[in-house]
Design an enzyme around this catalytic site. Structure first.
Site, PDB file in Angstrom:
ATOM      1  N   HIS A 182       0.883  -1.186   0.075  1.00 19.01           N
ATOM      2  CA  HIS A 182      -0.026  -0.080  -0.101  1.00 19.01           C
ATOM      3  C   HIS A 182       1.003   1.161   0.077  1.00 19.01           C
ATOM      4  CE1 HIS A 182      -3.865  -2.114   1.688  1.00 19.01           C
ATOM      5  NE2 HIS A 182      -3.313  -2.604   0.679  1.00 19.01           N
ATOM      6  N   CYS A 208      -6.673   1.785   5.202  1.00 14.62           N
ATOM      7  CA  CYS A 208      -7.387   0.396   5.568  1.00 14.62           C
ATOM      8  C   CYS A 208      -6.961   0.308   7.280  1.00 14.62           C
ATOM      9  CB  CYS A 208      -6.794  -0.750   4.937  1.00 14.62           C
ATOM     10  SG  CYS A 208      -5.018  -0.879   4.788  1.00 14.62           S
ATOM     11  N   CYS A 248      -2.863   0.308   7.296  1.00 20.28           N
ATOM     12  CA  CYS A 248      -2.351   1.446   7.243  1.00 20.28           C
ATOM     13  C   CYS A 248      -2.497   2.494   8.111  1.00 20.28           C
ATOM     14  CB  CYS A 248      -2.748   2.272   5.863  1.00 20.28           C
ATOM     15  SG  CYS A 248      -1.855   1.000   4.389  1.00 20.28           S
ATOM     16  N   GLU A 253       0.696   4.128   1.606  1.00 25.05           N
ATOM     17  CA  GLU A 253       0.905   4.654   2.817  1.00 25.05           C
ATOM     18  C   GLU A 253       1.936   3.923   3.745  1.00 25.05           C
ATOM     19  OE1 GLU A 253      -1.904   3.706   1.864  1.00 25.05           O
ATOM     20  OE2 GLU A 253      -3.873   4.203   3.031  1.00 25.05           O
TER      21      GLU A 253
END
Length: 377
Positions: free
Chosen positions: A258, A288, A291, A260
């Site tokens: 991801h 999510c 993260c 992030e």
């Protein structure tokens, strides 16, 4: 602990400039005083705000107080949208309080027609989490009923709220109802009084937030170009971008791919410190649980979010991990920055993906979890 800041509008967020309006309409001397006594200084103006009577009935009652000035009185109502003018600080003040995590509400005496016209000129309306305007409930301040209407509508507890108003009787009434309350004289003094109650605004700029979210969108487009779900982010410290990241979960064959997570790792290397306390992370889609957890562990100062994610978001949708009691750190959150652009990018991506599959192209990008039109990760 104060969670809600409740603003009156007139002479707090917008100048009640009836004297200036009268002069603009050419009222002077006796005309000025007679029209004022029949309207804004008269007995029927509170009824205009309450709106139990029709506008026509109010006009007739006002004109009956000074029939020789009926034309001038009607001119006031015909130009009533100009009776208030927004203060320059209004939107930025509310924005900075929201960035600090406070919910913002409006509680104001305002007639139906005048408010419906004036609200089109108020730039701060979209920032408010809710409102009760007197005409909506046919009650006016300082009566308990209008405060109760706000409490019932939004589940507000008086002891968790501070109310700002320029009329002392309204302030005293609010205190008697259990609210913290501030008599508003000017914005600077009110801000100091709020700080004395532990209510601190964050020194943030909406223009800066929009600028850096555009940079996060550039990162999201990089993901889209790889066939990844278009989510991007940047991390900013002292006005400079120190890290960038975008979704590469399929390319890296990793759940940790991801944007992030990537950006947090880069920022820590740039600062030679795992703590990102004075940093702000801008991300195009609500993070999510993974993260959000990483942001907490990194002691991130603030997160600015574009589009929300009702299916999997953990900054206010499914849950709000970033501000959850029990963790050893909370992250300030600002939501909805360039949300249309962020949402459109996701929607366009999944629309193209579905169309490609329907055409038999067999395109793959880790599955299409977006069948409902809502992004999930």
């Amino acid at each position: 602990m104060i969670k809600n800041v409740i603003f009156d509008i007139g002479n707090v967020l917008a100048k009640f400039r009836w004297q200036k309006l009268f002069k603009e309409l050419g009222f002077e001397g006796e005309v000025f005083d007679h029209v004022a006594d029949a309207t804004v200084r008269g007995p029927w103006w509170p009824e205009y705000d309450r709106s139990r009577m029709s506008d026509e009935e109010i006009w007739q009652c006002c004109c009956a107080l000074a029939p020789e000035y009926s034309a001038q009185i009607m001119a006031v109502f015909e130009n009533v949208e100009n009776i208030c003018e927004e203060y320059d600080y209004a939107r930025s003040w509310i924005y900075s309080l929201k960035a600090a995590g406070y919910r913002i509400y409006l509680l104001s005496n305002y007639g139906r027609t005048s408010f419906e016209k004036a609200r089109q000129k108020f730039s701060f309306m979209d920032l408010a989490d809710g409102q009760v305007i007197s005409y909506e409930v046919e009650e006016i301040k300082p009566d308990r009923a209008i405060f109760e209407a706000l409490e019932k509508k939004y589940g507000i507890l008086p002891e968790e709220s501070v109310f700002l108003d320029d009329t002392m009787k309204n302030v005293k009434a609010a205190k008697s109802y259990g609210y913290h309350a501030i008599f508003f004289e000017n914005q600077a003094l009110a801000a100091k009084k709020l700080e004395g109650m532990g209510v601190f605004a964050l020194p943030v700029s909406e223009d800066d937030d929009r600028k850096f979210m555009k940079e996060a969108l550039k990162q999201a487009k990089k993901a889209a170009a790889l066939g990844e779900v278009p989510i991007g982010c940047v991390i900013v410290k002292d006005g400079d971008i120190i890290a960038r990241g975008y979704n590469q979960r399929n390319k890296k064959h990793s759940t940790l791919g991801h944007g992030e997570i990537s950006a947090i790792g880069k920022a820590s290397k740039a600062l030679i410190d795992w703590r990102l306390t004075d940093c702000t992370l801008y991300v195009t889609l609500e993070p999510c649980s993974m993260c959000a957890g990483a942001m907490i562990q990194a002691r991130l100062g603030r997160a600015v979010i574009g589009a929300m994610n009702p299916k999997a978001g953990c900054a206010g949708s499914v849950m709000n991990m970033l501000q959850m009691d029990g963790f050893n750190h909370k992250v300030h959150v600002t939501r909805g920055i360039l949300k249309e652009q962020c949402s459109d990018l996701l929607t366009g991506f999944f629309t193209s993906l579905r169309e490609g599959r329907q055409a038999g192209q067999g395109q793959r990008s880790g599955g299409d979890p977006h069948k409902t039109g809502r992004p999930v990760r």
